[in-house]
Design an enzyme around this catalytic site. Structure first.
Site, PDB file in Angstrom:
ATOM      1  N   ASN A 249      29.332 -31.848  11.709  1.00  0.00           N
ATOM      2  CA  ASN A 249      29.703 -31.705  13.116  1.00  0.00           C
ATOM      3  C   ASN A 249      30.942 -32.554  13.355  1.00  0.00           C
ATOM      4  O   ASN A 249      30.862 -33.778  13.418  1.00  0.00           O
ATOM      5  CB  ASN A 249      28.528 -32.190  13.986  1.00  0.00           C
ATOM      6  CG  ASN A 249      28.878 -32.233  15.459  1.00  0.00           C
ATOM      7  OD1 ASN A 249      29.906 -31.732  15.889  1.00  0.00           O
ATOM      8  ND2 ASN A 249      28.006 -32.858  16.247  1.00  0.00           N
ATOM      9  N   TRP A 250      32.096 -31.892  13.443  1.00  0.00           N
ATOM     10  CA  TRP A 250      33.363 -32.641  13.575  1.00  0.00           C
ATOM     11  C   TRP A 250      33.576 -33.182  14.985  1.00  0.00           C
ATOM     12  O   TRP A 250      34.517 -33.943  15.220  1.00  0.00           O
ATOM     13  CB  TRP A 250      34.543 -31.743  13.169  1.00  0.00           C
ATOM     14  CG  TRP A 250      34.517 -31.312  11.728  1.00  0.00           C
ATOM     15  CD1 TRP A 250      33.578 -31.629  10.776  1.00  0.00           C
ATOM     16  CD2 TRP A 250      35.487 -30.486  11.070  1.00  0.00           C
ATOM     17  NE1 TRP A 250      33.905 -31.043   9.578  1.00  0.00           N
ATOM     18  CE2 TRP A 250      35.063 -30.337   9.716  1.00  0.00           C
ATOM     19  CE3 TRP A 250      36.655 -29.857  11.482  1.00  0.00           C
ATOM     20  CZ2 TRP A 250      35.795 -29.588   8.786  1.00  0.00           C
ATOM     21  CZ3 TRP A 250      37.376 -29.110  10.557  1.00  0.00           C
ATOM     22  CH2 TRP A 250      36.944 -28.987   9.224  1.00  0.00           C
ATOM     23  N   LYS A 251      32.736 -32.766  15.921  1.00  0.00           N
ATOM     24  CA  LYS A 251      32.851 -33.217  17.321  1.00  0.00           C
ATOM     25  C   LYS A 251      34.288 -32.992  17.826  1.00  0.00           C
ATOM     26  O   LYS A 251      34.931 -32.034  17.426  1.00  0.00           O
ATOM     27  CB  LYS A 251      32.387 -34.670  17.453  1.00  0.00           C
ATOM     28  CG  LYS A 251      30.974 -34.861  16.875  1.00  0.00           C
ATOM     29  CD  LYS A 251      30.354 -36.183  17.205  1.00  0.00           C
ATOM     30  CE  LYS A 251      28.964 -36.252  16.560  1.00  0.00           C
ATOM     31  NZ  LYS A 251      28.248 -37.475  16.858  1.00  0.00           N
TER      32      LYS A 251
ATOM     33  N   HIS B 259      23.049 -30.497  21.344  1.00  0.00           N
ATOM     34  CA  HIS B 259      23.353 -31.818  20.786  1.00  0.00           C
ATOM     35  C   HIS B 259      23.142 -32.876  21.867  1.00  0.00           C
ATOM     36  O   HIS B 259      23.402 -32.624  23.051  1.00  0.00           O
ATOM     37  CB  HIS B 259      24.804 -31.855  20.277  1.00  0.00           C
ATOM     38  CG  HIS B 259      25.091 -33.088  19.478  1.00  0.00           C
ATOM     39  ND1 HIS B 259      25.362 -34.291  20.074  1.00  0.00           N
ATOM     40  CD2 HIS B 259      25.100 -33.303  18.137  1.00  0.00           C
ATOM     41  CE1 HIS B 259      25.541 -35.198  19.122  1.00  0.00           C
ATOM     42  NE2 HIS B 259      25.388 -34.622  17.945  1.00  0.00           N
TER      43      HIS B 259
ATOM     44  N   GLU C 108      24.832 -35.285  22.727  1.00  0.00           N
ATOM     45  CA  GLU C 108      26.039 -35.564  23.518  1.00  0.00           C
ATOM     46  C   GLU C 108      26.226 -34.509  24.602  1.00  0.00           C
ATOM     47  O   GLU C 108      26.750 -34.800  25.679  1.00  0.00           O
ATOM     48  CB  GLU C 108      27.254 -35.664  22.577  1.00  0.00           C
ATOM     49  CG  GLU C 108      27.204 -36.973  21.779  1.00  0.00           C
ATOM     50  CD  GLU C 108      27.901 -36.934  20.422  1.00  0.00           C
ATOM     51  OE1 GLU C 108      28.680 -36.007  20.177  1.00  0.00           O
ATOM     52  OE2 GLU C 108      27.641 -37.847  19.614  1.00  0.00           O
TER      53      GLU C 108
ATOM     54  N   GLU D  93      17.589 -35.594  15.580  1.00  0.00           N
ATOM     55  CA  GLU D  93      18.641 -36.608  15.639  1.00  0.00           C
ATOM     56  C   GLU D  93      18.270 -37.666  16.675  1.00  0.00           C
ATOM     57  O   GLU D  93      18.508 -37.465  17.874  1.00  0.00           O
ATOM     58  CB  GLU D  93      19.969 -35.975  16.050  1.00  0.00           C
ATOM     59  CG  GLU D  93      20.497 -34.955  15.075  1.00  0.00           C
ATOM     60  CD  GLU D  93      22.005 -34.808  15.184  1.00  0.00           C
ATOM     61  OE1 GLU D  93      22.678 -34.991  14.171  1.00  0.00           O
ATOM     62  OE2 GLU D  93      22.513 -34.541  16.292  1.00  0.00           O
TER      63      GLU D  93
ATOM     64  N   GLY E 148      26.069 -42.195  15.387  1.00  0.00           N
ATOM     65  CA  GLY E 148      27.324 -42.950  15.468  1.00  0.00           C
ATOM     66  C   GLY E 148      27.142 -44.458  15.544  1.00  0.00           C
ATOM     67  O   GLY E 148      28.070 -45.186  15.869  1.00  0.00           O
TER      68      GLY E 148
ATOM     69  N   SER F  93      23.878 -41.136  11.633  1.00  0.00           N
ATOM     70  CA  SER F  93      24.450 -42.138  10.722  1.00  0.00           C
ATOM     71  C   SER F  93      24.127 -41.871   9.254  1.00  0.00           C
ATOM     72  O   SER F  93      23.891 -42.794   8.474  1.00  0.00           O
ATOM     73  CB  SER F  93      24.015 -43.547  11.128  1.00  0.00           C
ATOM     74  OG  SER F  93      24.558 -43.889  12.390  1.00  0.00           O
TER      75      SER F  93
ATOM     76  N   GLY G  83      27.790 -36.348  11.355  1.00  0.00           N
ATOM     77  CA  GLY G  83      28.925 -36.513  12.254  1.00  0.00           C
ATOM     78  C   GLY G  83      30.068 -37.226  11.543  1.00  0.00           C
ATOM     79  O   GLY G  83      30.864 -36.617  10.833  1.00  0.00           O
ATOM     80  N   GLY G  84      30.137 -38.542  11.723  1.00  0.00           N
ATOM     81  CA  GLY G  84      31.260 -39.342  11.233  1.00  0.00           C
ATOM     82  C   GLY G  84      31.626 -39.079   9.774  1.00  0.00           C
ATOM     83  O   GLY G  84      32.801 -38.909   9.443  1.00  0.00           O
TER      84      GLY G  84
HETATM   85  P1  PGA Z   1      26.785 -39.376  13.089  1.00  0.00           P
HETATM   86  O1  PGA Z   1      26.577 -38.109  14.085  1.00  0.00           O
HETATM   87  O2  PGA Z   1      26.540 -38.845  11.690  1.00  0.00           O
HETATM   88  O3  PGA Z   1      28.193 -39.812  13.318  1.00  0.00           O
HETATM   89  O4  PGA Z   1      25.759 -40.392  13.485  1.00  0.00           O
HETATM   90  C1  PGA Z   1      25.543 -37.186  13.854  1.00  0.00           C
HETATM   91  C2  PGA Z   1      25.563 -36.136  14.935  1.00  0.00           C
HETATM   92  O5  PGA Z   1      25.860 -36.451  16.091  1.00  0.00           O
HETATM   93  O6  PGA Z   1      25.262 -34.947  14.648  1.00  0.00           O
END
Ligand code: PGA
Length: 265
Positions: free
Chosen positions: A9-11, A94, A96, A166, A172, A212, A233-234
């Site tokens: 997930n590149w956000k 998600h 977010e 998640e 993050g 993470s 994510g990251g």
């Molecule tokens: P993260 O994000 O790996 O940066 O914790 C995961 C996500 O939000 O899907």
């Protein structure tokens, strides 16, 4: 046996040239990994370009959100019928989106139903906040979010949905859930699917962990019996890290294939 998935997930990251380069590097890095599903989810505006980059690749393409209507007066939104021409997967609900943009369980459910109807594979996120975790409400939250996300879907359609557990406190933050804890909560998500959609659907549904994930913690988590892959994510923004995670996922999938604990899906 359930086919493992690793999804990035590149956000809201990567301008066009960067998105193309990252997709190219991921694609080149995973050519030997045929036993798992690999998905990258760039921002909407990069989907068409990345689709072209991945044209001859086994890497699948996903979006990060969508509206539930096929078309209409919804300024700024993107529809499943538009996405269907570009990609195969879509992240829905998600934390977010839920947290920053007020996305409700009902909206998540509409989006899941619309994604399935348009032939997209939804990756539906569930997970508790830090406060909910501290208050001992994890099971209640994932029960509600999972049951409502899948409401109204016939069992066979529900089995096409990918779930992702998640924990919001792990996203993050560098605080990945302990592998046994992730496994237990994913088992609880599967129990909800069994109650709502039946045993065959629960057995077939892929449930990912996210929060993470990085190459130093992932092997222990993906080795857990209930964990069918990861939503990253990251670490998905760095090709070498994402490729390493994909390699670790394939190793776990291969190790699992002789394991009688894994059930036919
Ligand atoms: P993260 O994000 O790996 O940066 O914790 C995961 C996500 O939000 O899907």
């Amino acid at each position: 046996m359930r086919r493992f998935v690793i999804a990035g997930n590149w956000k809201m990251n990567k301008v066009l040239a960067q998105a193309n380069a990252l997709a190219q590097d991921v694609s080149a890095g995973v050519t030997a990994l045929g036993e798992i599903d690999i998905v990258v989810c760039p921002p909407f505006v990069a989907l068409a370009a990345v689709q072209a980059v991945l044209a001859d690749s086994a890497v699948a393409l996903g979006a990060q959100n969508m509206h539930w209507e096929a078309e209409g007066a919804y300024t700024g939104e993107v529809s499943p019928q538009m996405l269907r021409q570009l990609c195969s997967h879509v992240i829905i609900g998600h934390s977010e989106r839920r947290g920053h943009f007020g996305e409700t369980d009902e909206a998540v459910n509409r989006k899941v139903i619309a994604a399935i109807a348009h032939g997209l594979t939804p990756i539906v996120c569930v997970g508790e906040t830090d406060a909910e975790n501290r208050a001992g409400k994890t099971r209640d939250v994932i029960d509600r979010q999972t049951a409502r996300a899948l409401a109204g879907l016939p069992p066979q359609q529900a089995a096409a949905v990918i779930l992702a557990y998640e924990p919001v406190w792990a996203i993050g933050t560098g605080r990945s859930a302990a592998p046994a804890q992730a496994n237990a909560t994913i088992g609880a998500v599967r129990d909800v699917i069994r109650r709502e959609c039946g045993g065959a659907t629960a057995t077939a549904t892929r449930i990912l962990y996210g929060g993470s994930i990085n190459p130093s913690v992932w092997p222990e988590t993906i080795a857990q019996s209930e964990v069918d892959g990861g939503l990253v994510g990251g670490a998905s923004l760095v090709a070498a890290d994402f490729v390493a995670l994909a390699e670790q996922t394939q190793e776990a999938a291969t190790a699992d294939s002789g394991d009688s604990a894994q059930v036919a899906g």
